[in-house]
Design an enzyme around this catalytic site. Sequence first.
Site, PDB file in Angstrom:
ATOM      1  N   ASP A 161       0.853  -1.177   0.000  1.00  0.00           N
ATOM      2  CA  ASP A 161       0.000   0.000   0.000  1.00  0.00           C
ATOM      3  C   ASP A 161       0.895   1.234   0.000  1.00  0.00           C
ATOM      4  OD1 ASP A 161      -2.411   1.315  -0.013  1.00  0.00           O
ATOM      5  OD2 ASP A 161      -2.678   1.236   2.158  1.00  0.00           O
TER       6      ASP A 161
ATOM      7  N   HIS B 232      -3.852  13.858   0.954  1.00  0.00           N
ATOM      8  CA  HIS B 232      -4.031  12.938   2.078  1.00  0.00           C
ATOM      9  C   HIS B 232      -2.827  13.013   3.020  1.00  0.00           C
ATOM     10  CE1 HIS B 232      -5.025   9.405   4.423  1.00  0.00           C
ATOM     11  NE2 HIS B 232      -3.920   8.798   4.045  1.00  0.00           N
TER      12      HIS B 232
ATOM     13  N   GLU C  76     -10.705   3.660   3.637  1.00  0.00           N
ATOM     14  CA  GLU C  76      -9.762   4.403   2.801  1.00  0.00           C
ATOM     15  C   GLU C  76     -10.141   4.149   1.349  1.00  0.00           C
ATOM     16  OE1 GLU C  76      -5.601   3.901   3.861  1.00  0.00           O
ATOM     17  OE2 GLU C  76      -5.901   5.325   5.499  1.00  0.00           O
TER      18      GLU C  76
ATOM     19  N   GLU D   5      -9.262   3.900  -2.222  1.00  0.00           N
ATOM     20  CA  GLU D   5      -8.017   3.674  -2.945  1.00  0.00           C
ATOM     21  C   GLU D   5      -8.293   2.968  -4.270  1.00  0.00           C
ATOM     22  OE1 GLU D   5      -4.818   1.970  -0.733  1.00  0.00           O
ATOM     23  OE2 GLU D   5      -5.451   2.880   1.168  1.00  0.00           O
TER      24      GLU D   5
ATOM     25  N   ASP E  34      -9.288   0.123   2.034  1.00  0.00           N
ATOM     26  CA  ASP E  34      -8.296  -0.304   3.028  1.00  0.00           C
ATOM     27  C   ASP E  34      -8.811   0.094   4.418  1.00  0.00           C
ATOM     28  OD1 ASP E  34      -5.867  -1.367   3.907  1.00  0.00           O
ATOM     29  OD2 ASP E  34      -4.940   0.609   3.942  1.00  0.00           O
TER      30      ASP E  34
ATOM     31  N   ARG F  36      -8.421   3.597  13.377  1.00  0.00           N
ATOM     32  CA  ARG F  36      -7.512   4.722  13.627  1.00  0.00           C
ATOM     33  C   ARG F  36      -6.987   4.764  15.049  1.00  0.00           C
ATOM     34  NH1 ARG F  36      -6.017   5.760   8.562  1.00  0.00           N
ATOM     35  NH2 ARG F  36      -7.777   6.377   7.266  1.00  0.00           N
TER      36      ARG F  36
ATOM     37  N   GLN G 247      -4.267   2.229  15.190  1.00  0.00           N
ATOM     38  CA  GLN G 247      -3.140   2.733  14.405  1.00  0.00           C
ATOM     39  C   GLN G 247      -2.320   3.765  15.172  1.00  0.00           C
ATOM     40  OE1 GLN G 247      -4.387   4.160  10.555  1.00  0.00           O
ATOM     41  NE2 GLN G 247      -2.337   4.787   9.931  1.00  0.00           N
TER      42      GLN G 247
ATOM     43  N   LYS H  58      -4.831  -2.276  10.169  1.00  0.00           N
ATOM     44  CA  LYS H  58      -5.268  -2.458   8.785  1.00  0.00           C
ATOM     45  C   LYS H  58      -5.332  -3.912   8.353  1.00  0.00           C
ATOM     46  CE  LYS H  58      -3.648   2.063   7.477  1.00  0.00           C
ATOM     47  NZ  LYS H  58      -4.451   2.655   6.416  1.00  0.00           N
TER      48      LYS H  58
ATOM     49  N   THR I 274      -9.133  -5.955   3.892  1.00  0.00           N
ATOM     50  CA  THR I 274      -8.943  -4.999   2.802  1.00  0.00           C
ATOM     51  C   THR I 274      -9.827  -5.495   1.670  1.00  0.00           C
ATOM     52  OG1 THR I 274      -6.631  -4.732   3.474  1.00  0.00           O
ATOM     53  CG2 THR I 274      -7.239  -3.917   1.286  1.00  0.00           C
TER      54      THR I 274
ATOM     55  N   GLU J  79      -9.962  12.212   7.636  1.00  0.00           N
ATOM     56  CA  GLU J  79      -9.843  13.558   7.073  1.00  0.00           C
ATOM     57  C   GLU J  79     -11.194  14.271   7.030  1.00  0.00           C
ATOM     58  OE1 GLU J  79      -7.133  13.781   3.388  1.00  0.00           O
ATOM     59  OE2 GLU J  79      -7.508  11.653   3.695  1.00  0.00           O
TER      60      GLU J  79
END
Lengths: 374, 374
Positions: free
Chosen positions: A98, A105, A171, A173, A205, A209, A212, A225, A229, A329
């Site tokens: 990844d 971002h 996420e 992607e 993904d 948080r 993380q 993560k 996925t 975000e």
Amino acid sequence: MTLAYGVFNEGGRARVGARDGDRLLDLAALAAAGRLDAVPDAERVFSAAALNPLMALGPDAWRACHQRARELLADEAPTVPFESAEALMPFEVADYVDFYSSLHHATNVGLMFRPDQEPLLPNWRRLPVGYHGRAGTVVPSGTPVVRPRGQRWVPGDEAPSYGPSLALDIELEAGFVVGQPSELGEPVPIERALDHLFGMVLVNDWSARDVQAWEYRPLGPFLAKSFATSVSRWVVPLEELEDLRVPNEPQEPEPLPYLREEPWAYDIPLEVTLNGDVIARSNTRHLYWSVAQQLAHLTCNGASLRTGDLLATGTISGPEREQRGCLLELSWNGQEPIELASGGTRAYLEDGDEIVLSGDPLHEVVGRIEPARG
Amino acid sequence: MTLAYGVFNEGGRARVGARDGDRLLDLAALAAAGRLDAVPDAERVFSAAALNPLMALGPDAWRACHQRARELLADEAPTVPFESAEALMPFEVADYVDFYSSLHHATNVGLMFRPDQEPLLPNWRRLPVGYHGRAGTVVPSGTPVVRPRGQRWVPGDEAPSYGPSLALDIELEAGFVVGQPSELGEPVPIERALDHLFGMVLVNDWSARDVQAWEYRPLGPFLAKSFATSVSRWVVPLEELEDLRVPNEPQEPEPLPYLREEPWAYDIPLEVTLNGDVIARSNTRHLYWSVAQQLAHLTCNGASLRTGDLLATGTISGPEREQRGCLLELSWNGQEPIELASGGTRAYLEDGDEIVLSGDPLHEVVGRIEPARG
């Protein structure tokens, strides 16, 4: 309409299919009938339970295959009714990498997590930052996502604890699937990078948080993560996306020679919905690093590619607030929950939420959150 | 003497073998002769080109297999001469995870790279820190290691450049190979962790320290380690290592319940030689986190295990200078080059250097550095 390949199960037997919109061809049956002789070893390749044997054939065979599949689709060859064909995981993932290739971002994450420093770390504009993810938990679109438990330090608590993630995120992607492998010790030059890539999917993904933030120093994201996925069930060959390539802005500073090319990107509009409400609109144009640069970087130390390697872009965010590709975000780390058009707000995902990533002509990725177990 | 399993090639055909010292059994031939009927599906399992089918059978079948292999070895069953049997990569790697479980290693790295802070980050004593590595570049002992090129910022230069690593290093590690898989969404409780582990190898996690220092923020090591990771060609089943389990010191603070067990470690002395000179002596006792804790942590978010997953310990360093498991520590990031008994010094590896990791009863890992290409 755009050609895409997948694997489907009909009557208990998995085989390779090609589709254009809602027309689906059974390539295994067509190969057995001698109608795919342009593809080497067609009977074996199309009766496989994954695209990997097809992807391993390399770009000359892919071109022949795409051409023949288009003819058969145009030709009113017999199709399979979608109702009776269950699409499966389309390819076996070898390694999953990844990247972190959206400038907006990376800047937003830096602003949130390192507010007293330059938001972009010094390496970001010099190389496509990336890391390895867990290949064994890449799942096809539609697979339910169980809210992960994990170790995290809940604000106000005296110590970290183990429990359901309180900050479950998406996420947005895109991902590129490697077809043709490369040799250990031999970097792939940037001008040959696309020869190794079979096709493109969307990728969600999923990210916890809170896990993380607690775990990631100094070796990067791990359990935040690795629980799931999600990828599209249909892979669009890169040849189908040629017309969507557009010039990109010059990179500053100019990349080192092994990463140098005319700046370009795919122009594919992307959308995220949460329970049917659009919560973000982005575009693959917002990527700073191209997939050719990512692949050249990935192999510049001699690391080999295998058929089935998945290269994801990282969250694709644009410059505007509504173009941000994750809730981290969008809600500015939960401080500014988003308002949903149909009512309610979200800082992070709630149990029962259904997220859909779409970006025509790529195929959608759907996932619904199930409550934590145990 | 200790039983170990591997895959060997004799006369162009790969098959599974078991060895004890220099006695090597051809298990495929013995299965075909009906002498391994205690193992389910023995003919298929032992004629495979990898240990994965055997490993997937699970602990009851492993026990039966070990018992029968020991009988056959004691029984003077026909053996294969080592001269004619080329040992191959013993298993197909599914996902490769590398932990960071030596307190002394993590402390030394912290002292070097964050001299103004507490050397251990706050999460280190709360969970086994780890990350995913590249499964596709795990290679068997003896495979030459080409000095990687990579992007690094050479001290004194105005900008980063791309070229051969100037700080090529080893990492002395042990690795555990997953046999029995687990279900997505279902954490493996710590008391069941060892049921999933088939056996143990030594691991050299080659590292380009200059590439690592430049690339690793914020997503962790990537190309600094993905060019090659070497493992033993023979896997020692965990059952053979039972007698080497010893109590370990209490962990402080006490781990959360999902990581809690009586502290223990394997007592296996380890040695690193460079061109025949011993440069480090360590021991798996110096690991703070056990493999059971690593596996319980890895799956605590619901991530599934696959047969062939490799869990490495991270560099195993002890408290003394000569117990440090990598040149980064031994030479204190190149500031204090080590003196070789046979003459010369080393900060990092030179072309032509041969490194051997050993640790009886595990099987050695050898690697020789070839010059960068191109």
